[in-house]
Design an enzyme around this catalytic site. Sequence first.
Site, PDB file in Angstrom:
ATOM      1  N   SER A 161       0.367  -1.133   0.063  1.00 13.58           N
ATOM      2  CA  SER A 161      -0.075  -0.148  -0.433  1.00 13.58           C
ATOM      3  C   SER A 161       0.688   1.303   0.421  1.00 13.58           C
ATOM      4  O   SER A 161       1.501   1.593  -1.144  1.00 13.58           O
ATOM      5  CB  SER A 161      -0.963  -0.053   1.024  1.00 13.58           C
ATOM      6  OG  SER A 161      -1.673   1.176   1.696  1.00 13.58           O
ATOM      7  N   ASP A 239     -10.040  -5.647  -2.472  1.00 13.04           N
ATOM      8  CA  ASP A 239      -9.328  -4.033  -1.732  1.00 13.04           C
ATOM      9  C   ASP A 239     -10.596  -3.485  -2.348  1.00 13.04           C
ATOM     10  O   ASP A 239     -10.570  -2.617  -2.917  1.00 13.04           O
ATOM     11  CB  ASP A 239      -8.231  -4.295  -2.833  1.00 13.04           C
ATOM     12  CG  ASP A 239      -7.038  -3.357  -1.958  1.00 13.04           C
ATOM     13  OD1 ASP A 239      -8.707  -1.911  -1.169  1.00 13.04           O
ATOM     14  OD2 ASP A 239      -6.258  -3.443  -1.845  1.00 13.04           O
ATOM     15  N   HIS A 274      -7.517  -5.490   1.330  1.00 13.35           N
ATOM     16  CA  HIS A 274      -6.211  -5.485   1.429  1.00 13.35           C
ATOM     17  C   HIS A 274      -5.061  -5.655   2.676  1.00 13.35           C
ATOM     18  O   HIS A 274      -4.775  -5.174   3.180  1.00 13.35           O
ATOM     19  CB  HIS A 274      -6.585  -4.004   1.790  1.00 13.35           C
ATOM     20  CG  HIS A 274      -5.398  -3.017   1.781  1.00 13.35           C
ATOM     21  ND1 HIS A 274      -4.846  -2.564  -0.112  1.00 13.35           N
ATOM     22  CD2 HIS A 274      -4.473  -1.645   2.146  1.00 13.35           C
ATOM     23  CE1 HIS A 274      -4.310  -1.509   0.753  1.00 13.35           C
ATOM     24  NE2 HIS A 274      -4.184  -1.068   1.925  1.00 13.35           N
TER      25      HIS A 274
END
Length: 296
Positions: A161, A239, A274
């Site tokens: 991320s 996600d 995620h």
Amino acid sequence: MILFPDLPSNCLTMLTEVSKNMCFGGWQKVFSHESSELSCSMRFAVYLPPQSESGPRPALFYLSGLTCTEQNFITKAGAQQYAAKHGLIVVAPDTSPRGIGVPGEDDSYDLGTGAGFYVDATREPWAKNYRMHSYITKELMKLVQENFPVKPGAIGITGHSMGGHGALICALRNPGLYRSVSAFSPICNPSACPWGQKAFTAYFGESASADWEAHDATKLAAGYAGPELELLIDQGEADEFLEKGQLLPERLVNACSGNARLKTRLRMQKDYDHSYFFIASFIGDHIEHHAKALLA
Ligand SMILES: N[C@@H](CCC(=O)N[C@@H](CS)C(=O)NCC(=O)O)C(=O)O
């Protein structure tokens, strides 16, 4: 405590061992040190595989995402078993300076503490301490090479991320420093997504500028002229941040398709979100990707 007598006394580097656990035949350790780039005490994790007892090994840096410390990756990703199998040293730093006292640094999860975005801020009140780019690519790089048995030149970088963005920009801005790169659900085009725009506005100033472009993987990809790199990127299809337009992987893939030095292998993973459950599912593939390049 480890002292380094070869350094001048005005930049004496001390590592304090915070914890040490045997894991898959190697050592998962955490150290603290006084960072000169960030002007505060920092922690980082290092996994030393069993093979590092008998000689230098490649090192893989893993950069974490928003809200993380050095702990998330080492306790949730299950990377140690793969690092032990391939003999990779794995370094997992913290995500920002801590306890600086910049006004607003603890007001939100996506700016300030836990959200350094792996850039060197140019704007006040952030500029003095929020220098995560130099911390990762210079200070910690040197510290790790001086203190652990790292095979010269065999350094890779990955992340998740915000840390995926960090891994990509560290590799693209510093050609040749990292021989291999990969990312999990990276923020690929921070200038064009809410997380990135908020952070870049604070760290670099209001309107999109050369600083924004110089820290955006999609912008950097077009002009990259370093050694060939194959970017392995895994992205969960479920996600929530992909749906919210925070990650924009297709833009990076498009930018790389115009640059023969950059090959992207974007793998869209059905039903994965995620979280670290996703990272744990594919970390073995990423460590293998780095091992192939770093042990060649
Ligand atoms: N807290 C934020 C999201 C923060 C988040 O998802 N952080 C990711 C990286 S971007 C992470 O790794 N969190 C820590 C963890 O899962 O252990 C929210 O609720 O929107």
